[in-house]
Design a protein around this motif. Structure first.
Motif, short mmCIF file in Angstrom:
data_model
loop_
_atom_site.label_atom_id
_atom_site.label_comp_id
_atom_site.label_asym_id
_atom_site.label_seq_id
_atom_site.Cartn_x
_atom_site.Cartn_y
_atom_site.Cartn_z
N ARG A 125 -64.15 -10.96 -41.74
CA ARG A 125 -65.02 -10.58 -40.62
C ARG A 125 -65.42 -11.87 -39.92
O ARG A 125 -66.01 -12.76 -40.54
N LYS A 156 -69.67 -10.17 -32.82
CA LYS A 156 -70.06 -10.70 -34.12
C LYS A 156 -69.57 -9.83 -35.27
O LYS A 156 -70.12 -9.87 -36.38
N VAL A 167 -77.46 -15.25 -40.39
CA VAL A 167 -76.38 -14.95 -41.33
C VAL A 167 -75.75 -16.23 -41.88
O VAL A 167 -74.92 -16.17 -42.79
N ARG A 168 -76.10 -17.36 -41.30
CA ARG A 168 -75.53 -18.63 -41.79
C ARG A 168 -76.58 -19.72 -41.64
O ARG A 168 -77.52 -19.58 -40.86
N TYR A 217 -77.26 -8.12 -31.14
CA TYR A 217 -76.00 -7.44 -31.44
C TYR A 217 -76.12 -6.59 -32.70
O TYR A 217 -75.48 -5.55 -32.82
N PHE A 256 -70.39 -17.75 -32.78
CA PHE A 256 -71.64 -18.49 -32.69
C PHE A 256 -71.54 -19.52 -31.57
O PHE A 256 -70.48 -19.70 -30.98
N PHE A 269 -66.42 -17.97 -39.18
CA PHE A 269 -67.18 -18.20 -37.95
C PHE A 269 -66.30 -18.90 -36.91
O PHE A 269 -65.58 -19.85 -37.22
N ILE A 309 -67.64 -13.87 -37.19
CA ILE A 309 -68.87 -13.84 -36.42
C ILE A 309 -68.83 -15.01 -35.45
O ILE A 309 -68.59 -16.15 -35.86
#
Lengths: 405, 128
Positions: free
Chosen positions: B6, B103, A177-178, A244, B10, B79, B8
């Motif tokens: 949102r 996430k 996603v990144r 996930y 990491f 993030f 996420i």
């Protein structure tokens, strides 16, 4: 040569020289391993009961007392312990008729269970180094999570059938996603929207079936499917991003792997984080038929109610071994654990030790105590202690708690 | 005025290393109590790189530093490293899914003059 237990790659080629309280020289340690070794010298735990320092014997006695008198104890952690300690832990859970669970419940458990049961094809990382011409990191960023993965196994090394390495013979695909650190290094990066993993997998399956993809840039997706088809040996490394996202739709990933194996040869190696999570899961599978989430009350019962994320709220006592769930779990679950009769076996201070009723210091597994562990790909690795210590290992502490009970 | 984000989580090797050395160090807090945000989202909140942002949902409220990303645009997405700070905001209503939404943390973000939530405060919340 020493083994680094800083992650589930269990690198066996570590050379270190110490001076007082610090590492003087190190060879082959990644940054993560460096942090792991440096942890020897700071924030070590001491035996304590109710926040007051005590003797090791008294801490063990109190721990046994709490666990013995608990109505619904939970034994949790295990992924940072040797196989020998894990075996004693499972015996302790049976003796206490307790619930037992490990970090795989909210980590790679779903995928690893399929690998261990033979439902997903897998291979060793040595196979990857020697034969793989396509490596796929899906929702995984080894540059941060397993720093030597690319250099030892999956992208840069020369293997027996891959003498030309990444320059000519290996493709490395990142789906994320990144644009992660790994994505910046690899040959092909596909950015997907959060939760878009299922659609991405279905689009690849569609192309392999001769249909047009309904997801992403069609040209690039077809190009990727072409890379997949042309591979002699492909390895897929799913990370938590994939797990996930597909938590209740894992069959889509299984379908993709099956379809890829119709056209080529693909294996799956989940990116297990902790150094011996897979070891615990293998032991549990042998013992119970399940890899985690077991209650030994009146037999063997498996279910999500025995997972740490659910059992933390219902259990009246919890033994945590080599883990820091108060840092790693959602606040509400962490608070439930903090309010239970919490017993922690850990070499180092953490949020969990700070909240514990009883803290029992242990030797750092892999550094101050030896044993065996299972690498992320199922290879068993033995390790010897590399630093002298008077501290007991997890195995010895758990054995003493068993004896006290 | 706030915006919906949102978050996420990491893994970051520098934060991991800091946490291995000490969970209680300023370095671990600095690398955990931060959120990587899209440039336009920061402009919308009137934030400059390194300024404080309040993140709030039905689970909790924390203040962390906003870090502007040089990555490709990702409006509405932000993030954070997995840490006691991000875990303040993760829902616990997991039911049969077992895996919490690490996430998919939905929050309202707004500029803040408050100081960054420190670890001592998080520990205090755990005890009560």
């Amino acid at each position: 040569m020493a083994v680094c237990t800083g992650c589930s790659l269990l690198c066996e080629d570590i050379e270190v020289a110490l001076k007082t309280g610090a590492i003087e020289k190190a060879k082959n340690l990644c940054r993560k391993g460096q942090g792991h070794f440096q942890a020897l010298f700071s924030d070590r735990t001491v035996p304590s009961v109710e926040g007051g320092e005590t003797s090791l014997d008294q801490a063990i006695e109190k721990a046994a007392n709490i666990l013995m008198n608990a109505k619904d104890p939970l034994l949790y952690g295990w992924s940072n312990s040797s196989l020998e300690a894990q075996k004693v832990g499972i015996e302790l859970a049976k003796k206490l008729e307790a619930k037992i669970d490990d970090t795989s419940s909210f980590c790679q458990g779903q995928l690893l269970e399929r690998v261990l049961k033979g439902e997903l094809p897998s291979c060793t990382l040595d196979d990857v180094r020697n034969f793989a011409d396509v490596s796929v990191f899906w929702g995984a960023d080894p540059s941060n999570s397993h720093p030597r993965h690319l250099s030892r196994f999956s992208y840069y090394p020369r293997g027996s059938k891959r003498q030309k390495g990444y320059e000519e013979e290996r493709n490395c695909v990142v789906i994320d996603v990144r644009k992660s650190s790994t994505a910046k290094l690899c040959s092909d990066y596909f950015r997907i929207p959060p939760g878009g993993d299922a659609e991405f997998a279905e689009a690849i399956i569609a192309i392999l079936d001769g249909k047009m993809p309904r997801f992403g840039d069609k040209k690039r997706m077809i190009g990727l499917a072409s890379i997949f088809k042309k591979a002699d040996f492909g390895a897929i490394f799913p990370g938590l991003g994939l797990v996930y996202s597909l938590v209740q739709k894992m069959e889509i990933f299984e379908n993709l792997v099956a379809r890829l194996n119709d056209v080529s040869n693909y294996k799956v190696v989940p990116m297990v984080g902790h150094y011996n999570m897979r070891g615990f899961n293998e032991l549990m599978l042998d013992e119970t038929g399940y890899i985690n989430q077991i209650s030994f009350k009146n037999g063997v019962h498996h279910g999500s109610e025995n997972s740490v994320t659910m059992a933390a709220k219902s259990s009246d006592a919890c033994l945590v071994v080599g883990s820091d769930p108060l840092s790693a779990l959602p606040f509400v679950i962490a608070r439930s654990l903090a309010k239970s009769q919490l017993v922690v076996i850990d070499p180092r201070r953490s949020l969990t030790t700070d909240a514990a009723k009883v803290v029992i210091p242990s030797a750092m597994s892999g550094l101050e105590s030896g044993g065996k562990a299972v690498r992320m790909d199922g290879v068993r690795i033995s390790f010897e202690p590399i630093f002298e210590s008077n501290l007991l290992s997890d195995e010895e502490i758990l054995t003493r708690i068993m004896e006290a009970i | 005025m706030g915006i919906d984000l949102r978050i996420i989580t990491f893994r970051d090797i520098f934060q991991y290393e800091a946490g291995k050395k000490s969970r209680f160090s300023p370095e671990f807090q600095n690398l955990s109590a931060q959120i990587i945000m899209d440039k336009d989202d920061m402009v919308q909140l009137g934030l400059k790189d390194g300024q404080n942002v309040c993140l709030e949902n039905e689970m909790s409220k924390i203040v962390v530093k906003a870090i502007q990303t040089d990555d490709e645009p990702h409006p509405g997405l932000a993030f954070m490293t997995n840490s006691p700070w991000s875990n303040q905001l993760v829902k616990d209503n997991i039911n049969d899914r077992i895996i919490p939404d690490f996430k998919a943390i939905l929050v309202q973000a707004s500029a803040s003059n408050e100081s960054v939530t420190n670890l001592a405060e998080l520990l205090e919340r755990l005890r009560h």
